[in-house]
Design an enzyme around this catalytic site. Structure first.
Site, PDB file in Angstrom:
ATOM      1  N   HIS A 149     -13.227   1.042   8.091  1.00 14.46           N
ATOM      2  CA  HIS A 149     -12.298   0.274   8.912  1.00 14.46           C
ATOM      3  C   HIS A 149     -12.971  -0.188  10.195  1.00 14.46           C
ATOM      4  O   HIS A 149     -12.557  -1.201  10.783  1.00 14.46           O
ATOM      5  CB  HIS A 149     -11.073   1.117   9.274  1.00 14.46           C
ATOM      6  CG  HIS A 149     -10.185   1.429   8.108  1.00 14.46           C
ATOM      7  ND1 HIS A 149     -10.454   2.444   7.217  1.00 14.46           N
ATOM      8  CD2 HIS A 149      -9.039   0.848   7.678  1.00 14.46           C
ATOM      9  CE1 HIS A 149      -9.511   2.481   6.301  1.00 14.46           C
ATOM     10  NE2 HIS A 149      -8.644   1.519   6.546  1.00 14.46           N
ATOM     11  N   ASP A 202       0.866  -1.181   0.000  1.00 13.75           N
ATOM     12  CA  ASP A 202       0.000   0.000   0.000  1.00 13.75           C
ATOM     13  C   ASP A 202       0.906   1.236   0.000  1.00 13.75           C
ATOM     14  O   ASP A 202       1.122   1.843   1.051  1.00 13.75           O
ATOM     15  CB  ASP A 202      -0.860  -0.023   1.271  1.00 13.75           C
ATOM     16  CG  ASP A 202      -2.294   0.408   1.018  1.00 13.75           C
ATOM     17  OD1 ASP A 202      -2.591   0.822  -0.100  1.00 13.75           O
ATOM     18  OD2 ASP A 202      -3.105   0.323   1.958  1.00 13.75           O
ATOM     19  N   ARG A 256      -6.431  11.835   0.525  1.00 13.35           N
ATOM     20  CA  ARG A 256      -5.755  10.837  -0.309  1.00 13.35           C
ATOM     21  C   ARG A 256      -6.144  10.917  -1.786  1.00 13.35           C
ATOM     22  O   ARG A 256      -5.400  10.421  -2.635  1.00 13.35           O
ATOM     23  CB  ARG A 256      -6.064   9.439   0.215  1.00 13.35           C
ATOM     24  CG  ARG A 256      -5.604   9.210   1.635  1.00 13.35           C
ATOM     25  CD  ARG A 256      -6.291   8.008   2.277  1.00 13.35           C
ATOM     26  NE  ARG A 256      -6.034   6.777   1.563  1.00 13.35           N
ATOM     27  CZ  ARG A 256      -6.724   5.661   1.726  1.00 13.35           C
ATOM     28  NH1 ARG A 256      -7.740   5.627   2.574  1.00 13.35           N
ATOM     29  NH2 ARG A 256      -6.422   4.580   1.036  1.00 13.35           N
ATOM     30  N   ASP A 262     -11.130  -4.973  -0.419  1.00 12.64           N
ATOM     31  CA  ASP A 262     -10.410  -4.295   0.646  1.00 12.64           C
ATOM     32  C   ASP A 262     -10.245  -5.305   1.775  1.00 12.64           C
ATOM     33  O   ASP A 262     -10.828  -6.408   1.742  1.00 12.64           O
ATOM     34  CB  ASP A 262     -11.203  -3.055   1.103  1.00 12.64           C
ATOM     35  CG  ASP A 262     -10.296  -1.946   1.614  1.00 12.64           C
ATOM     36  OD1 ASP A 262      -9.139  -2.223   1.968  1.00 12.64           O
ATOM     37  OD2 ASP A 262     -10.759  -0.780   1.649  1.00 12.64           O
ATOM     38  N   LYS A 304      -8.725   2.209  -6.548  1.00 14.66           N
ATOM     39  CA  LYS A 304      -9.530   2.030  -5.347  1.00 14.66           C
ATOM     40  C   LYS A 304     -10.216   3.345  -4.964  1.00 14.66           C
ATOM     41  O   LYS A 304      -9.737   4.421  -5.341  1.00 14.66           O
ATOM     42  CB  LYS A 304      -8.686   1.481  -4.199  1.00 14.66           C
ATOM     43  CG  LYS A 304      -7.519   2.386  -3.746  1.00 14.66           C
ATOM     44  CD  LYS A 304      -6.684   1.659  -2.706  1.00 14.66           C
ATOM     45  CE  LYS A 304      -5.689   2.603  -2.063  1.00 14.66           C
ATOM     46  NZ  LYS A 304      -4.790   1.949  -1.122  1.00 14.66           N
ATOM     47  N   HIS A 305     -11.374   3.215  -4.296  1.00 14.69           N
ATOM     48  CA  HIS A 305     -12.067   2.043  -3.767  1.00 14.69           C
ATOM     49  C   HIS A 305     -13.447   2.031  -4.406  1.00 14.69           C
ATOM     50  O   HIS A 305     -14.292   2.852  -4.021  1.00 14.69           O
ATOM     51  CB  HIS A 305     -12.218   2.112  -2.266  1.00 14.69           C
ATOM     52  CG  HIS A 305     -10.972   2.503  -1.520  1.00 14.69           C
ATOM     53  ND1 HIS A 305     -10.512   3.802  -1.435  1.00 14.69           N
ATOM     54  CD2 HIS A 305     -10.076   1.749  -0.821  1.00 14.69           C
ATOM     55  CE1 HIS A 305      -9.407   3.838  -0.702  1.00 14.69           C
ATOM     56  NE2 HIS A 305      -9.127   2.604  -0.315  1.00 14.69           N
TER      57      HIS A 305
END
Length: 438
Positions: free
Chosen positions: A289, A166, A246, A361, A276-277
């Site tokens: 998460h 990653d 990001r 993921d 992604k994503h």
């Protein structure tokens, strides 16, 4: 005094409920930091609860409290026994059927010895290297470790392991400092690079990063992020996703331009990128998460805007696509995209015609794991997802592989209970995609 007794009793019942919840969720990924001493600590706490219940509970409350504490104790021991059994059964697997399933798993690790035998027996298809694998080590040490695992595969007559990481740049740079930490891809836009130079610089960025990754033995990078910038600060409970920090841009055309050039730069160095994503997290406020999340953006809007980078870059590169753990209720109100057969087969494989690699993921993220690791694993494979990522809490690989093994029909009784996995056609197609990757 009466008030104190009431408060003490309430605290005791709350503590007992907490221990019950803990026993039910033994070895939860959120408790990974205490994995080595989790069971002894829980057993000690439950033993103390039994003693306290016997000493202080009165009347009918005593057998109730003792029963709950003993039941929690038994549950913890059963969960531990099941975990150990799954590990032992998976380690004993062999043969083409087990290898066909194992090829779908990319697994993180702390110590290479933990995955060496799995690699030799073909029970995993790849490894995920991250910060814990580089901390305090040299590039030569990591390179030799990866080469050693690949040598084990060659000696066993098996295809090379996929080696994933990653390394997005910016805040998500898992292999830094062994790989030079580069600014986020969005910095190319922040620097106001002339449009005719933007693609050239993005490609150079990808080549530079790709060469450093390839030198370590990495073959698949989970980058670039092509979710569109949401134009808002991360929510209070968004601890890790943080797409605003990001993403490349809020403009799908600019995102496509930069991501495509970057992905082609990676490929020039021998590393495949990952978009992604999907389905795009710009409209998601919850952090997958930890929490379940739903994307409420209309599909028509997603198709016209958010999905453009996924479609255009995948058409002009060999990039994989990572599926997020979000529910897109307009298309499938029941399952997250990462294991929705309806979305994978009808939209991505069907309407788009995309025949490249699909990867989930991390299945130990809360939005997937909390729905049941077995369900997530089996449904992702049945949907036709090629690679299942189990990175953060890699011990969960054994539970996931055990579920896949059962659901594939190798133990008929459990397969019936969990929903049989019809692998033949997805397996053939997936095997072809994995072979082309290597």
């Amino acid at each position: 005094m009466k008030l104190l007794r009431v408060i003490a009793a309430a605290a005791g019942w709350l503590a007992l409920a907490t221990l019950w919840f803990w026993a039910w969720h033994l070895k939860d990924p959120h408790l990974l930091f205490m994995r080595r001493w989790e069971l002894p600590l829980l057993l000690a706490a439950l033993a103390a609860a039994i003693v306290i219940a016997w000493r202080f509970a009165r009347g009918m409350l005593r057998p109730v409290a003792l029963g709950l504490a003993c039941a929690a104790l038994l549950m913890a021991l059963c969960n531990e026994a099941a975990s150990r059994q799954h590990r032992a059964e998976v380690r004993a697997m062999s043969g083409p059927a087990a290898q066909a399933l194992g090829a779908h798993f990319i697994v993180g690790y702390d110590d290479a010895n933990d995955v060496r035998e799995l690699a030799r027996r073909g029970l995993i298809g790849g490894i995920f290297v991250t910060g814990r694998n580089v901390k305090g080590r040299t590039a030569d040490a990591l390179r030799e470790e990866i080469q050693g695992l690949q040598a084990v595969r060659r000696q066993a007559g098996l295809p090379p392991l996929i080696v994933a990481t990653d390394q997005e740049g910016g805040g998500v740079s898992r292999l830094s400092p062994l790989v030079e930490r580069q600014p986020a891809l969005s910095s190319l836009l922040d620097a106001e690079v002339p449009e005719d130079q933007l693609a050239e610089r993005a490609r150079a960025y990808g080549e530079r990063q790709g060469k450093a990754l390839a030198a370590l033995g990495v073959t698949l990078n989970f980058s670039p992020v092509v979710d569109l910038r949401p134009g808002r600060a991360p929510g209070r409970w968004d601890l890790h996703t943080r797409i605003e920090e990001r993403a490349i841009s809020a403009d799908p055309a600019l995102t496509t331009q930069v991501a495509l050039a970057y992905a082609q730069g990676l490929e020039a160095a021998g590393v495949r990128g990952t978009l992604k994503h999907f389905p795009g997290l710009a409209g998601v406020t919850a952090d997958t998460h930890h929490f379940a999340a739903e994307l409420r953006t209309p599909v028509a809007q997603l198709a016209a805007k958010d999905w453009k980078p996924f479609q255009e870059v995948s058409k002009q590169s060999d990039a994989a696509i990572m599926l997020g753990h979000v529910i897109l209720a307009e298309l499938d109100a029941e399952y997250p995209v990462s294991f929705s057969r309806r979305i994978v087969q009808r939209v991505i494989r069907g309407e788009w015609g995309y025949q490249g690699l699909l990867v989930t993921d991390d299945l130990t993220m809360g939005a997937a794991y909390n729905r049941g690791l077995c369900e997530a694993t089996v449904r992702a494979l049945d949907a036709g997802v090629d690679l299942l990522l189990i990175a953060f809490d890699h011990d969960k690989y054994f539970d996931a592989m055990h579920c896949a093994h059962q659901a594939a029909g190798l133990t008929a009784r459990l397969a019936t209970q969990r929903g049989a996995l019809d692998l033949p056609m997805p397996e053939r197609r997936g095997a072809q995609r994995l072979q082309s990757f290597r």
